[in-house]
Design an enzyme around this catalytic site. Structure first.
Site, short mmCIF file in Angstrom:
data_model
loop_
_atom_site.label_atom_id
_atom_site.label_comp_id
_atom_site.label_asym_id
_atom_site.label_seq_id
_atom_site.Cartn_x
_atom_site.Cartn_y
_atom_site.Cartn_z
N ASP A 38 -24.61 25.73 -3.82
CA ASP A 38 -23.78 25.23 -2.72
C ASP A 38 -22.35 25.05 -3.21
O ASP A 38 -22.08 25.14 -4.41
CB ASP A 38 -24.34 23.90 -2.20
CG ASP A 38 -24.10 23.71 -0.70
OD1 ASP A 38 -23.28 24.45 -0.13
OD2 ASP A 38 -24.74 22.82 -0.11
N HIS B 263 -13.92 25.32 1.17
CA HIS B 263 -15.15 25.29 1.97
C HIS B 263 -15.25 26.50 2.88
O HIS B 263 -16.33 27.07 3.06
CB HIS B 263 -15.21 24.00 2.79
CG HIS B 263 -16.48 23.82 3.55
ND1 HIS B 263 -17.70 23.62 2.94
CD2 HIS B 263 -16.72 23.81 4.89
CE1 HIS B 263 -18.63 23.51 3.87
NE2 HIS B 263 -18.07 23.61 5.06
N GLY C 124 0.78 -1.23 0.00
CA GLY C 124 0.00 0.00 0.00
C GLY C 124 0.81 1.27 0.00
O GLY C 124 0.24 2.37 -0.12
N LYS D 30 -33.40 25.32 8.36
CA LYS D 30 -33.86 24.10 9.03
C LYS D 30 -33.44 24.15 10.49
O LYS D 30 -32.33 24.57 10.82
CB LYS D 30 -33.31 22.85 8.34
CG LYS D 30 -31.79 22.76 8.28
CD LYS D 30 -31.36 21.52 7.57
CE LYS D 30 -29.83 21.41 7.52
NZ LYS D 30 -29.37 20.23 6.80
N THR E 20 -23.17 13.70 0.40
CA THR E 20 -24.20 12.65 0.39
C THR E 20 -25.51 13.15 -0.19
O THR E 20 -26.46 12.38 -0.36
CB THR E 20 -24.46 12.13 1.81
OG1 THR E 20 -24.92 13.20 2.63
CG2 THR E 20 -23.19 11.55 2.42
N ALA E 21 -25.59 14.45 -0.47
CA ALA E 21 -26.75 15.10 -1.11
C ALA E 21 -27.97 15.18 -0.21
O ALA E 21 -29.06 15.52 -0.67
CB ALA E 21 -27.13 14.40 -2.43
N GLY E 22 -27.81 14.91 1.09
CA GLY E 22 -28.95 14.99 2.01
C GLY E 22 -29.48 16.40 2.14
O GLY E 22 -30.69 16.64 1.98
#
Length: 319
Positions: free
Chosen positions: A224, A134, A42, A198, A229-231
């Site tokens: 965005d 970010h 590895g 929210k 995860t697109a939640g």
């Protein structure tokens, strides 16, 4: 291509070779010859197949999945070029992994974004070029120059062309944290702004979605910086339709991480089109009809050109 009497060489590891080749083509350069592989246990193996003595070297490598392998490939390549007497080494990191771990949210949390910055500098990088960190404050983790290119401008250019005749268009932030980004987009394409808020009313209760702004009957663009995860994205899309009465849902983001259940969630969501940039190499099996991918190679190539001709990058954003 020669700048200041020295040549530029573009190299890549294994995370996004397609983007690296496009950047090299835009600059009229051949790809640098190198081999990045793994031993049976590895460990990363790097072999540079040409001289880089006195050259300005650019290593194009997103630290996306597999994050740790791609990060180690980048660090070892930087070290190899440093020891091979490259004049200057620029780490071109279209997607900067670990960027979300930029502060101590709880006691004894690490600040991994700072650790990664230290590793890149210690390995021997002289400059970093990336896109849509970010948190822009991550630039302060480095004590070398950082060019943080705004992907929002590429996305805004796309929507200006594709939706120039839409009068009922509005940009939406999927949460409070993305408001600044959505505001920039709304200014660029001259639309209104709304926010999906929210919150939990009390402990152990379900989340309640509120729409701040009027989206009733409108075509919505959710803005965005990344889709993981697109939640958050898909929940916001459903709330805009079911609570806000939005007509059509579009969405865009710079980085398509698309991990876990992301593709299934997007496929089953009311999102008509999701526009992503190619900062991360998205495999074919994840390129569903709802997803459109825009190319960033010209943007990175022009940035490289300007930096090494001692010209400012900022005017690019207004051209």
């Amino acid at each position: 291509m020669s700048i200041h009497g020295k040549d530029i060489k573009i190299f890549t590891a294994n995370s996004n070779p397609a983007l690296a080749r496009k950047i090299a083509d835009e600059l009229g350069l051949p790809m640098g010859e190198s081999e990045v592989a793994q031993y049976s246990d590895g460990e990363i193996s790097v072999s540079i197949k040409e001289s880089v003595r006195g050259s300005g070297v650019f290593i194009v490598q997103s630290t996306s999945d597999p994050v740790n392998d791609n990060l180690m490939e980048l660090l070892i390549m930087i070290d190899a070029f440093k020891r091979a007497s490259a004049r200057e080494i620029t780490a071109v990191i279209p997607y900067y992994g670990y960027a979300r771990q930029d502060r101590k949210a709880r006691a004894r949390d690490p600040i991994s974004a700072r650790l990664v910055a230290d590793l890149i500098k210690t390995a021997g990088a002289d400059r970093v070029m990336t896109m849509d960190l970010h948190s822009p404050q991550i630039q302060g983790f480095f004590d070398i120059p950082v060019d943080n290119l705004p992907g929002t401008y590429l996305l805004a250019s796309y929507y200006k062309e594709e939706m120039q005749n839409r009068e009922n268009l509005i940009c939406v932030s999927p949460d409070v944290g993305s408001v600044a980004r959505a505001r920039k987009m709304s200014k660029k394409i001259d639309t209104g702004l709304a926010i999906v808020d929210k919150r939990r009313q009390k402990a152990n209760s379900s989340e309640v979605m509120n729409i701040i702004g009027d989206v009733n009957g409108k075509d919505v663009i959710i803005v965005d910086d990344m889709v993981d995860t697109a939640g958050t994205l898909c929940n916001a899309a459903r709330a805009l339709v079911e609570i806000g009465g939005a007509k059509t849902i579009y969405a865009c983001a710079t980085h398509g991480v698309l991990s876990g259940p992301a593709i299934e969630r997007i496929r089953n969501s009311p999102i008509k089109e999701l526009v992503l940039l190619n900062t991360i190499d998205i495999p074919k099996e994840k390129q569903i009809p709802q997803i459109k991918i825009l190319d960033t190679s010209e943007w990175f190539a022009e940035s490289i050109r300007r930096v090494y001709n001692d010209k400012p990058i900022t005017p690019m954003f207004n051209e």
